[in-house]
Design an enzyme around this catalytic site. Structure first.
Site: not given
Ligand code: NDP
Length: 315
Positions: A140-141, A137
């Protein structure tokens, strides 16, 4: 001994969508029962740092966040079962679900929140570095790779969108695809190929992820050209796997409307499925956004729709 339970609402799945649906239905006095499934807490439990879930000024951990959601759901009155639903009957009311334990759950409404699973390459080294340089993701990261070099594996819309997104953080992004043709939409392809921070490596697969032990982190990947079998190493700090997701909908197959890829179809601006009284929330019905916060949002929507559904006199 096996038991039989009945409740106004049965929630299947324990990710952000399931827990949020539980919090809202419990607070509406609907005595929800939630069946947590094989991986309590869902996809968030395989992430480490979370910086994009609103409400936390400092970095939090995915597993911690899910534990908090679980406790919050319990504190307001949800009964949680660490069990797995193995079969379900939506053909008549009350709906009936049978769990792995042999217990039977009947309910007037069901919220399906079984999520989706990122597809992984299946390498041993991938398992080792998941959450430590290997991610599924970028939203997200990606932030953790400011000024660094990263690679993305895949050739679909997700891979291309993730590669483009990562350019906002990383200095260099390499897209690695096993063929020489992308399946992503043409407009995305064009943006990718024209981007000065992105390079593409065609006809290659990742053979191994290489990294440091202490602290655990990725330093390079070993690539094999599928046409020539030539092996090369590419230095990267992060590797994003974007080879698709699989919705967890096997037990609902043939029982509820799904798209070609197995995602449950919900009505526009709603979590209602084609079966009256059955709602779906989170990644099991969303292949575009896939965020904990959007899953929580649709979990809330499902709960409010259940409440309204049960309050209608004909139900
Ligand atoms: P896709 O299934 O479209 O693409 C997966 C990609 O991963 C393919 O290029 C495939 O290669 C590659 N791949 C699969 N397995 C492996 C493997 N083991 N090793 C290496 N490569 C592999 O998945 P997406 O997640 O990209 O998209 C899923 C759906 O969601 C699609 O319908 C897509 O259009 C949609 N979507 C739409 C978006 C939007 O509208 N903005 C955004 C994101 C997704 P190959 O091409 O060789 O098969």
């Amino acid at each position: 001994m096996t038991e039989k339970y009945h409740s106004p609402v049965l929630i299947i799945g324990s990710g952000a969508a399931g827990y949020t649906a539980a919090i809202y239905t419990a607070r509406a006095n609907l005595q929800p029962r939630l069946i947590s499934g094989m991986e309590p807490g869902g996809q968030m439990t395989i992430t480490t740092d979370v910086e994009n879930f609103p409400g936390f000024a400092d970095v939090i951990q995915g597993p911690w966040l899910m534990e908090q959601m679980r406790m919050q759901a319990e504190h307001v009155g949800t009964e949680i079962f660490n069990d797995l639903i193995t079969s379900i009957d939506f053909s008549k009311k009350p709906f009936t679900a049978v769990a792995d334990s042999g217990n039977t759950f009947t309910a007037d409404t069901v919220i399906v929140a079984t999520g989706a699973k990122a597809r992984w390459l299946g390498l041993e080294s991938e398992d080792k570095f998941k959450g430590y340089g290997v991610s599924a993701c970028a939203t997200c990261d990606g932030f953790f790779y400011r000024g660094k070099e990263v690679a993305v594996v895949g050739g679909g819309n997700t891979a291309v969108e993730e590669a483009l997104y990562l350019t906002t953080h990383a200095d260099k992004v390499t897209l690695i695809h096993r063929r020489s043709q992308l399946r992503a939409e043409k407009i995305l392809q064009q943006r990718l190929l024209e981007h000065e921070k992105i390079q593409t490596i065609w006809d290659c697969v990742v053979e191994e992820i290489i990294g440091d032990e202490n602290p655990l982190g990725v330093t390079a990947i070993k690539l094999r050209n599928v046409k020539t079998n030539e092996i090369n190493e590419l230095s990267v700090h992060g590797l994003f796997i974007a080879i698709g997701h699989t919705p967890s909908t096997d037990i609902f197959s043939g029982k509820i409307s799904m798209d070609r890829e197995g995602y449950i179809i919900t009505a526009p601006d709603s979590t209602a499925t084609n079966i009256s009284g059955v709602f779906a929330a989170g990644d099991v019905q969303d292949k575009i956004f896939r965020q904990a916060v959007t899953a929580a949002g649709t979990g809330c929507m499902a709960a409010l729709e259940v409440e309204k559904y049960l309050s209608e006199p004909t139900k």
